[in-house]
Design a protein around this motif. Structure first.
Motif, PDB file in Angstrom:
ATOM      1  N   PHE A 216       0.824  -1.200   0.000  1.00  0.00           N
ATOM      2  CA  PHE A 216       0.000   0.000   0.000  1.00  0.00           C
ATOM      3  C   PHE A 216       0.869   1.266   0.000  1.00  0.00           C
ATOM      4  CE2 PHE A 216      -2.645  -3.285   1.854  1.00  0.00           C
ATOM      5  CZ  PHE A 216      -3.877  -3.070   1.253  1.00  0.00           C
ATOM      6  N   LYS A 217       0.363   2.303  -0.625  1.00  0.00           N
ATOM      7  CA  LYS A 217       1.029   3.597  -0.599  1.00  0.00           C
ATOM      8  C   LYS A 217       1.161   4.066   0.846  1.00  0.00           C
ATOM      9  CE  LYS A 217       0.673   8.351  -2.305  1.00  0.00           C
ATOM     10  NZ  LYS A 217      -0.145   9.311  -3.092  1.00  0.00           N
ATOM     11  N   GLY A 218       2.362   4.473   1.208  1.00  0.00           N
ATOM     12  CA  GLY A 218       2.621   4.930   2.561  1.00  0.00           C
ATOM     13  C   GLY A 218       2.983   3.833   3.536  1.00  0.00           C
ATOM     14  N   GLY A 219       2.918   2.569   3.100  1.00  0.00           N
ATOM     15  CA  GLY A 219       3.252   1.452   3.968  1.00  0.00           C
ATOM     16  C   GLY A 219       4.625   0.878   3.656  1.00  0.00           C
ATOM     17  N   ILE A 220       4.968  -0.198   4.348  1.00  0.00           N
ATOM     18  CA  ILE A 220       6.245  -0.846   4.098  1.00  0.00           C
ATOM     19  C   ILE A 220       6.142  -1.699   2.834  1.00  0.00           C
ATOM     20  CG2 ILE A 220       6.863  -0.858   6.527  1.00  0.00           C
ATOM     21  CD1 ILE A 220       6.130  -3.845   6.560  1.00  0.00           C
ATOM     22  N   THR A 221       7.295  -2.002   2.251  1.00  0.00           N
ATOM     23  CA  THR A 221       7.366  -2.863   1.076  1.00  0.00           C
ATOM     24  C   THR A 221       8.393  -3.958   1.335  1.00  0.00           C
ATOM     25  OG1 THR A 221       9.091  -1.535  -0.008  1.00  0.00           O
ATOM     26  CG2 THR A 221       6.784  -0.915  -0.430  1.00  0.00           C
ATOM     27  N   TYR A 222       8.543  -4.871   0.386  1.00  0.00           N
ATOM     28  CA  TYR A 222       9.515  -5.956   0.519  1.00  0.00           C
ATOM     29  C   TYR A 222      10.394  -6.034  -0.731  1.00  0.00           C
ATOM     30  CZ  TYR A 222       6.370  -8.668  -2.503  1.00  0.00           C
ATOM     31  OH  TYR A 222       5.604  -9.095  -3.555  1.00  0.00           O
ATOM     32  N   ASN A 223      11.537  -6.684  -0.601  1.00  0.00           N
ATOM     33  CA  ASN A 223      12.468  -6.928  -1.712  1.00  0.00           C
ATOM     34  C   ASN A 223      12.800  -5.652  -2.485  1.00  0.00           C
ATOM     35  OD1 ASN A 223      14.128  -8.465  -3.408  1.00  0.00           O
ATOM     36  ND2 ASN A 223      12.454  -8.984  -4.801  1.00  0.00           N
ATOM     37  N   ASN A 224      12.963  -4.564  -1.775  1.00  0.00           N
ATOM     38  CA  ASN A 224      13.367  -3.273  -2.365  1.00  0.00           C
ATOM     39  C   ASN A 224      12.335  -2.722  -3.354  1.00  0.00           C
ATOM     40  OD1 ASN A 224      15.875  -3.208  -0.946  1.00  0.00           O
ATOM     41  ND2 ASN A 224      16.747  -4.602  -2.476  1.00  0.00           N
ATOM     42  N   HIS A 225      11.082  -3.121  -3.233  1.00  0.00           N
ATOM     43  CA  HIS A 225      10.038  -2.533  -4.067  1.00  0.00           C
ATOM     44  C   HIS A 225       9.847  -1.067  -3.694  1.00  0.00           C
ATOM     45  CE1 HIS A 225       7.710  -6.565  -4.907  1.00  0.00           C
ATOM     46  NE2 HIS A 225       8.985  -6.617  -5.277  1.00  0.00           N
ATOM     47  N   ALA A 226       9.715  -0.209  -4.690  1.00  0.00           N
ATOM     48  CA  ALA A 226       9.303   1.168  -4.420  1.00  0.00           C
ATOM     49  C   ALA A 226       7.849   1.163  -3.971  1.00  0.00           C
ATOM     50  CB  ALA A 226       9.464   2.019  -5.677  1.00  0.00           C
ATOM     51  N   ASP A 253      10.837 -13.524  -7.208  1.00  0.00           N
ATOM     52  CA  ASP A 253      10.059 -12.350  -7.572  1.00  0.00           C
ATOM     53  C   ASP A 253      10.093 -12.203  -9.089  1.00  0.00           C
ATOM     54  OD1 ASP A 253       8.985  -9.821  -8.044  1.00  0.00           O
ATOM     55  OD2 ASP A 253       9.827  -8.970  -6.211  1.00  0.00           O
ATOM     56  N   PRO A 254       9.029 -12.597  -9.796  1.00  0.00           N
ATOM     57  CA  PRO A 254       9.054 -12.538 -11.264  1.00  0.00           C
ATOM     58  C   PRO A 254       9.066 -11.128 -11.818  1.00  0.00           C
ATOM     59  CG  PRO A 254       6.849 -13.039 -10.501  1.00  0.00           C
ATOM     60  CD  PRO A 254       7.732 -13.082  -9.286  1.00  0.00           C
ATOM     61  N   GLY A 255       8.795 -10.133 -10.957  1.00  0.00           N
ATOM     62  CA  GLY A 255       8.713  -8.754 -11.419  1.00  0.00           C
ATOM     63  C   GLY A 255       9.985  -7.952 -11.266  1.00  0.00           C
ATOM     64  N   ALA A 256      11.121  -8.599 -10.988  1.00  0.00           N
ATOM     65  CA  ALA A 256      12.357  -7.852 -10.738  1.00  0.00           C
ATOM     66  C   ALA A 256      12.698  -6.913 -11.890  1.00  0.00           C
ATOM     67  CB  ALA A 256      13.506  -8.820 -10.463  1.00  0.00           C
ATOM     68  N   ALA A 257      12.733  -7.429 -13.105  1.00  0.00           N
ATOM     69  CA  ALA A 257      13.104  -6.591 -14.261  1.00  0.00           C
ATOM     70  C   ALA A 257      12.083  -5.483 -14.477  1.00  0.00           C
ATOM     71  CB  ALA A 257      13.226  -7.460 -15.513  1.00  0.00           C
ATOM     72  N   TYR A 258      10.808  -5.822 -14.366  1.00  0.00           N
ATOM     73  CA  TYR A 258       9.756  -4.827 -14.598  1.00  0.00           C
ATOM     74  C   TYR A 258       9.798  -3.730 -13.537  1.00  0.00           C
ATOM     75  CZ  TYR A 258       5.145  -2.722 -14.994  1.00  0.00           C
ATOM     76  OH  TYR A 258       4.127  -1.818 -15.117  1.00  0.00           O
ATOM     77  N   SER A 261      12.650  -1.225 -13.703  1.00  0.00           N
ATOM     78  CA  SER A 261      12.523  -0.252 -14.787  1.00  0.00           C
ATOM     79  C   SER A 261      11.292   0.636 -14.635  1.00  0.00           C
ATOM     80  CB  SER A 261      12.477  -0.971 -16.144  1.00  0.00           C
ATOM     81  OG  SER A 261      11.352  -1.819 -16.231  1.00  0.00           O
ATOM     82  N   HIS A 262      10.587   0.480 -13.518  1.00  0.00           N
ATOM     83  CA  HIS A 262       9.394   1.287 -13.271  1.00  0.00           C
ATOM     84  C   HIS A 262       9.410   1.856 -11.853  1.00  0.00           C
ATOM     85  CE1 HIS A 262       8.008  -0.847 -16.874  1.00  0.00           C
ATOM     86  NE2 HIS A 262       7.107   0.097 -17.003  1.00  0.00           N
ATOM     87  N   GLY A 263      10.525   2.463 -11.480  1.00  0.00           N
ATOM     88  CA  GLY A 263      10.578   3.225 -10.240  1.00  0.00           C
ATOM     89  C   GLY A 263      11.263   2.567  -9.069  1.00  0.00           C
ATOM     90  N   SER A 264      11.502   1.272  -9.123  1.00  0.00           N
ATOM     91  CA  SER A 264      12.201   0.598  -8.031  1.00  0.00           C
ATOM     92  C   SER A 264      13.691   0.529  -8.331  1.00  0.00           C
ATOM     93  CB  SER A 264      11.649  -0.817  -7.820  1.00  0.00           C
ATOM     94  OG  SER A 264      10.299  -0.791  -7.423  1.00  0.00           O
ATOM     95  N   ASN A 265      14.471   0.211  -7.305  1.00  0.00           N
ATOM     96  CA  ASN A 265      15.919   0.109  -7.463  1.00  0.00           C
ATOM     97  C   ASN A 265      16.430  -1.026  -6.589  1.00  0.00           C
ATOM     98  OD1 ASN A 265      18.604   0.607  -8.099  1.00  0.00           O
ATOM     99  ND2 ASN A 265      18.833   2.235  -6.597  1.00  0.00           N
ATOM    100  N   GLY A 266      17.002  -2.048  -7.200  1.00  0.00           N
ATOM    101  CA  GLY A 266      17.586  -3.143  -6.446  1.00  0.00           C
ATOM    102  C   GLY A 266      16.651  -4.293  -6.135  1.00  0.00           C
ATOM    103  N   VAL A 267      15.540  -4.409  -6.879  1.00  0.00           N
ATOM    104  CA  VAL A 267      14.663  -5.562  -6.699  1.00  0.00           C
ATOM    105  C   VAL A 267      15.392  -6.811  -7.186  1.00  0.00           C
ATOM    106  CG1 VAL A 267      12.466  -6.635  -7.335  1.00  0.00           C
ATOM    107  CG2 VAL A 267      12.599  -4.148  -6.980  1.00  0.00           C
ATOM    108  N   ASN A 268      15.454  -7.831  -6.347  1.00  0.00           N
ATOM    109  CA  ASN A 268      16.185  -9.055  -6.671  1.00  0.00           C
ATOM    110  C   ASN A 268      15.249 -10.120  -7.236  1.00  0.00           C
ATOM    111  OD1 ASN A 268      18.815  -8.227  -5.496  1.00  0.00           O
ATOM    112  ND2 ASN A 268      17.662  -8.246  -3.576  1.00  0.00           N
TER     113      ASN A 268
END
Length: 289
Positions: A216-226, A253-258, A261-268
């Motif tokens: 959620f916006k304003g909450g915590i994330t995982y795996n370096n997700h923005a 995490d199948p979305g690492a590449a996506y 390239s869409h605002g996150s940095n370092g998703v593994n």
């Protein structure tokens, strides 16, 4: 609501199957019926969520999925992972009544397990293909050489522009790919349910699990997700290994590449997380095991 009684050699259970589903607010009407060629059950007419997000609530289990889910709870109780009361509480979330039944041999879950034959599959730059990519990983681990496009067709991801939790699209599509109903989806799992999923499905049966997380916006994330910019972010991932008796797991995490390239940095592509941490991302949707 309809009451049904099923008989199993390893389990006595009564399933109270709900006939409807509830979904997140802001939905628009959709008159199409789900048609997955799955003869076990049709979900029927339901509302369609906005195409920008797959954040949703609730699910409907088929008879076969109920058998599979309650059998795994029985394994967890017999193996000492869950108490009878905990298993009953988790079953009630799916409108099921759980009664444990002694197994011929109690399961001995390994302290750790990694399914090295689970391949990583990226969703590429398709923002809606985290579900098909996750399902493809699982199917290929089962020895099914399926393409991500075929899995997307089974899951009806292109039709609905999401792999929606409330419709049960992931499980229905995966069952079509496997040719059997082994998996079921579990709403709002407790942390011990995540441990149970790892121990029973990964440790005992030697197959991966999946999770439909929500950030959620304003909450915590995982795996370096923005953080999501506006709407909640629903995202499918695959659990293929665990340590510490299932209390912490390895996830693809199948979305690492996506995402990178869409605002996150370092998703593994893979990450390791405690089940008590991942639990908080699974309360809107849940796990598949």
């Amino acid at each position: 609501m309809k009451s049904m009684i099923f008989s199993m050699s390893t389990l006595t259970l009564m399933a109270l199957l709900c006939t409807g589903t509830s979904i997140a607010s802001g939905a628009t009407n959709d008159s199409d019926k789900i048609n997955t060629n799955d003869s076990s059950q049709s979900i029927g007419m339901i509302d369609q969520l906005p195409v920008t997000e797959d954040y949703s609530l609730d699910s409907v289990m088929t008879e076969q999925e109920s058998h599979s889910f309650l059998n795994k709870l029985n394994l967890a109780v017999a193996g000492g992972t869950m108490s009878l009361e905990e298993a009953q509480q988790e079953a009630l979330k799916e409108s099921l009544v759980f009664h444990s039944h002694p197994l011929r041999a109690n399961p001995d879950f390994p302290n750790s397990e990694t399914l090295s034959n689970t391949p990583y599959v990226s969703q590429g730059q398709n923002g809606k293909y985290c579900g098909p990519a996750s399902g493809t990983m699982i199917a290929r681990q089962w020895g099914k050489p399926i393409s991500i496009g075929t899995m997307a067709n089974y899951m009806q991801t292109d039709k609905y522009q999401m792999t929606d939790w409330s419709r049960g699209q992931f499980v229905r599509g995966l069952s079509l790919a496997l040719g059997k109903s082994f998996y079921s989806q579990h709403n709002s799992p407790s942390a011990i349910s995540i441990t149970t999923a790892f121990q029973t499905t990964v440790g005992h049966y030697k197959h991966p699990i999946a999770a439909d997380t929500v950030e959620f916006k304003g909450g915590i994330t995982y795996n370096n997700h923005a953080q999501p910019t506006n709407n909640p972010r629903g995202h499918w991932i695959v659990g293929y290994g665990y340590r510490n008796n299932g209390s912490s797991g390895f996830w693809y995490d199948p979305g690492a590449a996506y995402l990178n390239s869409h605002g996150s940095n370092g998703v593994n592509t893979t990450f390791f997380a405690d089940s008590n941490f991942m639990y908080q991302f699974l309360q809107s949707n849940g796990i598949v095991f």
